[in-house]
Write a protein that holds these residues in place. Structure first.
Motif, PDB file in Angstrom:
ATOM      1  N   ASN A 110      47.895  43.976  28.466  1.00  0.00           N
ATOM      2  CA  ASN A 110      48.802  44.296  27.329  1.00  0.00           C
ATOM      3  C   ASN A 110      47.959  45.192  26.571  1.00  0.00           C
ATOM      4  O   ASN A 110      48.434  46.203  25.892  1.00  0.00           O
ATOM      5  N   LYS A 111      46.507  45.251  26.633  1.00  0.00           N
ATOM      6  CA  LYS A 111      45.534  45.913  25.725  1.00  0.00           C
ATOM      7  C   LYS A 111      45.425  47.382  26.345  1.00  0.00           C
ATOM      8  O   LYS A 111      44.643  48.166  26.104  1.00  0.00           O
ATOM      9  N   LYS A 112      45.953  47.300  27.865  1.00  0.00           N
ATOM     10  CA  LYS A 112      45.784  48.767  28.511  1.00  0.00           C
ATOM     11  C   LYS A 112      44.363  48.867  29.088  1.00  0.00           C
ATOM     12  O   LYS A 112      43.761  49.846  29.471  1.00  0.00           O
ATOM     13  N   ASP A 113      43.628  47.755  29.248  1.00  0.00           N
ATOM     14  CA  ASP A 113      42.440  47.565  29.857  1.00  0.00           C
ATOM     15  C   ASP A 113      42.740  47.122  31.257  1.00  0.00           C
ATOM     16  O   ASP A 113      42.524  46.191  31.737  1.00  0.00           O
ATOM     17  N   TYR A 114      42.982  48.107  32.019  1.00  0.00           N
ATOM     18  CA  TYR A 114      43.556  48.044  33.404  1.00  0.00           C
ATOM     19  C   TYR A 114      42.476  47.455  34.415  1.00  0.00           C
ATOM     20  O   TYR A 114      42.631  46.695  35.246  1.00  0.00           O
ATOM     21  N   ASP A 115      41.190  48.204  34.043  1.00  0.00           N
ATOM     22  CA  ASP A 115      40.187  47.620  35.021  1.00  0.00           C
ATOM     23  C   ASP A 115      39.799  46.065  34.831  1.00  0.00           C
ATOM     24  O   ASP A 115      39.744  45.427  35.839  1.00  0.00           O
ATOM     25  N   SER A 116      39.837  45.865  33.691  1.00  0.00           N
ATOM     26  CA  SER A 116      39.508  44.245  33.389  1.00  0.00           C
ATOM     27  C   SER A 116      40.733  43.395  33.920  1.00  0.00           C
ATOM     28  O   SER A 116      40.565  42.349  34.666  1.00  0.00           O
ATOM     29  N   ALA A 117      42.055  43.922  33.752  1.00  0.00           N
ATOM     30  CA  ALA A 117      43.289  43.134  34.234  1.00  0.00           C
ATOM     31  C   ALA A 117      43.074  42.955  35.802  1.00  0.00           C
ATOM     32  O   ALA A 117      43.555  42.168  36.435  1.00  0.00           O
ATOM     33  N   ILE A 118      42.658  44.084  36.458  1.00  0.00           N
ATOM     34  CA  ILE A 118      42.710  44.204  37.793  1.00  0.00           C
ATOM     35  C   ILE A 118      41.502  43.160  38.391  1.00  0.00           C
ATOM     36  O   ILE A 118      41.759  42.393  39.189  1.00  0.00           O
ATOM     37  N   ALA A 119      40.395  43.377  37.865  1.00  0.00           N
ATOM     38  CA  ALA A 119      39.362  42.511  37.982  1.00  0.00           C
ATOM     39  C   ALA A 119      39.867  40.905  37.837  1.00  0.00           C
ATOM     40  O   ALA A 119      39.618  40.120  38.863  1.00  0.00           O
ATOM     41  N   ASP A 120      40.435  40.446  36.796  1.00  0.00           N
ATOM     42  CA  ASP A 120      40.861  39.343  36.596  1.00  0.00           C
ATOM     43  C   ASP A 120      42.036  38.744  37.623  1.00  0.00           C
ATOM     44  O   ASP A 120      41.924  37.685  38.114  1.00  0.00           O
ATOM     45  N   GLN A 121      42.973  39.721  37.958  1.00  0.00           N
ATOM     46  CA  GLN A 121      43.918  39.326  38.778  1.00  0.00           C
ATOM     47  C   GLN A 121      43.389  38.956  40.282  1.00  0.00           C
ATOM     48  O   GLN A 121      43.671  38.173  41.132  1.00  0.00           O
ATOM     49  N   SER A 122      42.444  40.068  40.424  1.00  0.00           N
ATOM     50  CA  SER A 122      41.635  39.896  42.093  1.00  0.00           C
ATOM     51  C   SER A 122      41.005  38.581  41.900  1.00  0.00           C
ATOM     52  O   SER A 122      40.871  37.914  42.854  1.00  0.00           O
ATOM     53  N   ARG A 123      40.471  37.973  40.930  1.00  0.00           N
ATOM     54  CA  ARG A 123      39.546  36.830  40.973  1.00  0.00           C
ATOM     55  C   ARG A 123      40.674  35.734  40.904  1.00  0.00           C
ATOM     56  O   ARG A 123      40.458  34.709  41.776  1.00  0.00           O
ATOM     57  N   ALA A 124      41.706  35.693  40.303  1.00  0.00           N
ATOM     58  CA  ALA A 124      42.835  34.856  40.422  1.00  0.00           C
ATOM     59  C   ALA A 124      43.294  34.655  41.887  1.00  0.00           C
ATOM     60  O   ALA A 124      43.420  33.383  42.605  1.00  0.00           O
ATOM     61  N   LEU A 125      43.225  35.961  42.641  1.00  0.00           N
ATOM     62  CA  LEU A 125      43.837  35.783  44.130  1.00  0.00           C
ATOM     63  C   LEU A 125      42.618  35.290  44.758  1.00  0.00           C
ATOM     64  O   LEU A 125      42.988  34.775  46.130  1.00  0.00           O
TER      65      LEU A 125
END
Length: 186
Positions: A110-125
């Protein structure tokens, strides 16, 4: 973020609690503020829900689910920074809490911090490899970064896990058309 996504978050969290996959122990029913917080949140009165969750946290300061719940209420109000703070606290208390990574990743997107978003989704996965929604979320972040092949891989995986995910199917179809029209060899 739309209400549909938040409803999905609540449903996923409820399912995860029932199955016990990567979720901290359930909330203590004896916490006097919990029922009111859930009731306010369900009715859409997020300010009162946040207040009640804050009081509940005061009674059970080390319960990761309380921070997750308050973070969800903050996110529903559009207060992504406060939500991220609560999700981060939930993760600190329970590092295997895949749903907190998923939720925080949504706020980062939502904040357009896509690298952090990708890192968190990768950790969730890493914690829950069959969590289709994290593939979708990561795919949307890759898409926003114009990493279309990686986005396509994530949407394909999400659809493999959840073939009825219409939003993932539509996004995948759009990406396929974009890639096809941009490839001069076809």
């Amino acid at each position: 973020m739309t209400n549909k996504i938040f409803i999905l978050c609540v449903l996923c969290a409820s399912a995860a609690i029932i199955t016990g996959c990567g979720i901290p122990p359930p909330l203590a029913a004896e916490n006097p503020y919990l029922a009111g917080a859930k009731e306010y949140e369900t009715s859409g009165d997020y300010d009162k829900a946040i207040n009640e969750y804050t009081l509940a946290i005061g009674h059970d300061i080390n319960n990761a689910l309380l921070y997750q719940c308050r973070g969800d209420a903050y996110a529903k109000k559009g207060h992504d920074d406060l939500a991220i703070s609560d999700y981060t606290r939930a993760i600190a208390l329970h590092p295997e809490f895949y749903f907190a990574y998923y939720s925080r990743g949504i706020c980062y997107r939502n904040k357009k911090d896509y690298d952090s978003a990708i890192a968190d989704q990768s950790r969730a996965l890493e914690l829950k490899p069959d969590f289709a929604q994290s593939y979708c979320e990561r795919g949307w972040s890759y898409h926003a970064k114009c990493s279309y092949d990686m986005a396509m891989d994530d949407f394909r995986k999400a659809l493999e896990l959840d073939p009825h995910n219409n939003k993932a199917q539509k996004t995948k179809d759009t990406l396929e058309k974009m890639i096809k029209t941009s490839d001069p060899q076809e």
